[in-house]
Design a protein around this motif. Structure first.
Motif, mmCIF file in Angstrom:
data_model
loop_
_atom_site.group_PDB
_atom_site.id
_atom_site.type_symbol
_atom_site.label_atom_id
_atom_site.label_comp_id
_atom_site.label_asym_id
_atom_site.label_seq_id
_atom_site.Cartn_x
_atom_site.Cartn_y
_atom_site.Cartn_z
ATOM 1 N N UNK A 79 107.952 -16.482 -10.028
ATOM 2 C CA UNK A 79 109.136 -17.069 -10.482
ATOM 3 C C UNK A 79 109.324 -18.055 -11.277
ATOM 4 N N UNK A 80 108.603 -18.830 -11.000
ATOM 5 C CA UNK A 80 108.291 -20.080 -11.271
ATOM 6 C C UNK A 80 108.124 -19.971 -13.348
ATOM 7 N N UNK A 81 106.768 -18.699 -13.182
ATOM 8 C CA UNK A 81 106.387 -19.227 -14.614
ATOM 9 C C UNK A 81 107.161 -18.559 -15.473
ATOM 10 N N UNK A 82 108.218 -16.950 -14.961
ATOM 11 C CA UNK A 82 109.084 -16.428 -15.550
ATOM 12 C C UNK A 82 110.275 -17.592 -15.915
ATOM 13 N N UNK A 83 109.883 -18.971 -15.748
ATOM 14 C CA UNK A 83 111.277 -19.999 -16.226
ATOM 15 C C UNK A 83 110.167 -20.508 -16.789
ATOM 16 N N UNK A 84 109.362 -20.310 -17.271
ATOM 17 C CA UNK A 84 109.142 -21.529 -18.439
ATOM 18 C C UNK A 84 108.315 -22.685 -17.348
ATOM 19 N N UNK A 85 108.085 -22.456 -16.365
ATOM 20 C CA UNK A 85 107.162 -23.615 -15.880
ATOM 21 C C UNK A 85 105.518 -23.410 -15.472
ATOM 22 N N UNK A 86 105.474 -23.815 -14.946
ATOM 23 C CA UNK A 86 104.016 -23.931 -14.383
ATOM 24 C C UNK A 86 103.699 -24.427 -13.036
ATOM 25 N N UNK A 87 102.260 -23.446 -11.783
ATOM 26 C CA UNK A 87 102.680 -24.430 -10.118
ATOM 27 C C UNK A 87 101.305 -23.517 -9.769
ATOM 28 N N UNK A 88 100.481 -23.752 -8.830
ATOM 29 C CA UNK A 88 98.691 -23.576 -8.285
ATOM 30 C C UNK A 88 99.615 -23.115 -7.638
ATOM 31 N N UNK A 89 98.918 -21.550 -7.826
ATOM 32 C CA UNK A 89 98.857 -20.227 -6.099
ATOM 33 C C UNK A 89 98.462 -21.245 -4.838
ATOM 34 N N UNK A 90 97.243 -21.153 -5.300
ATOM 35 C CA UNK A 90 97.365 -22.143 -3.405
ATOM 36 C C UNK A 90 98.114 -22.861 -3.435
ATOM 37 N N UNK A 91 98.867 -24.031 -4.329
ATOM 38 C CA UNK A 91 99.817 -25.269 -3.656
ATOM 39 C C UNK A 91 100.975 -24.613 -3.070
ATOM 40 N N UNK A 92 101.070 -23.411 -3.575
ATOM 41 C CA UNK A 92 102.417 -22.437 -3.077
ATOM 42 C C UNK A 92 102.241 -21.797 -2.120
ATOM 43 N N UNK A 93 101.303 -21.867 -1.937
ATOM 44 C CA UNK A 93 100.715 -20.874 -0.280
ATOM 45 C C UNK A 93 100.757 -21.789 -0.116
ATOM 46 N N UNK A 94 100.208 -23.072 0.243
ATOM 47 C CA UNK A 94 100.448 -23.924 1.310
ATOM 48 C C UNK A 94 101.515 -24.275 2.158
ATOM 49 N N UNK A 95 102.636 -24.646 0.987
ATOM 50 C CA UNK A 95 103.927 -25.450 0.901
ATOM 51 C C UNK A 95 104.806 -23.951 1.505
#
Length: 216
Positions: A147-163
């Protein structure tokens, strides 16, 4: 179809409950409320006014000012707002104020679809249909990343999983209205389901419940 139909949908973050709730609301021509936005509205108000998230009295004041008709999903979808919302959501008086606003929404003549963390257990325990929508933490984290990447953003999978795991622990472990399935909720695991498949399964549950039948 029964009038004043109330559909309660609960589940953890990124389980697909919000998308499913909107689809069901459209299909059955019912008003929809994402109750999570009410807590985000409290958090966003506090952040915008630079109020400490640890100030319970300010959070209670903000909760009283929340207008359900003015909830802006775009503004309230920011990550920092979501994280702050899970902090203010543990304050009992904030929950009491917002739950009453949510119940008032559900009392509309035509009924409603509400999704959140405690709809079937606390907000609308007498709902006609209760769904508990879930998915594995890994699947939910991947959905959030896409979803984040689809909106042009960038994120780290491991950080999202931890959150995701941190929010689950906070939501499920809080003393007041913890996230859990209602005893009479229908469980819907969307880990390996498309939104279309999830919608069809949910629609069948609603239709069977309205017809007085037991799904199976």
């Amino acid at each position: 179809m029964k009038t004043n139909l109330i559909i309660a949908i609960d589940g953890p973050a990124a389980s697909g409950k919000g998308t499913l709730a909107r689809r069901l609301a459209d299909y059955y021509h019912l008003p929809h409320l994402d109750t999570g936005l009410t807590y985000r509205a409290v958090a966003q108000m506090m952040l915008s006014k630079a109020w400490s998230l640890d100030d319970d009295s300010r959070a209670i004041e903000a909760a009283g000012l929340v207008d359900l008709a003015a909830l802006d999903r775009e503004v309230l979808s920011a990550h920092e707002v979501a994280d702050a919302a899970s902090r203010v959501a543990v304050i009992p008086e904030v929950r009491r104020i917002l739950v009453e606003k949510q119940r008032e929404f559900a009392r509309r003549d035509q009924g409603a679809v509400l999704d959140g963390r405690d709809i079937g257990t606390v907000v609308c325990p007498q709902a006609d249909v209760k769904l508990y929508v879930t998915a594995s933490a890994e699947v939910r984290a991947l959905r959030r990343l896409r979803d984040i990447e689809g909106r042009g953003g960038h994120a780290d999978f491991s950080e999202i999983l931890g959150d995701i795991k941190k929010r689950d622990e906070r939501d499920m472990g809080r003393a007041d209205s913890p996230l859990k399935p209602a005893e009479d909720a229908h469980l819907l695991d969307t880990s390996e389901m498309s939104i279309e498949a999830a919608f069809r399964s949910a629609k069948n549950i609603v239709d069977d419940a309205m017809a007085g039948k037991t799904p199976g």
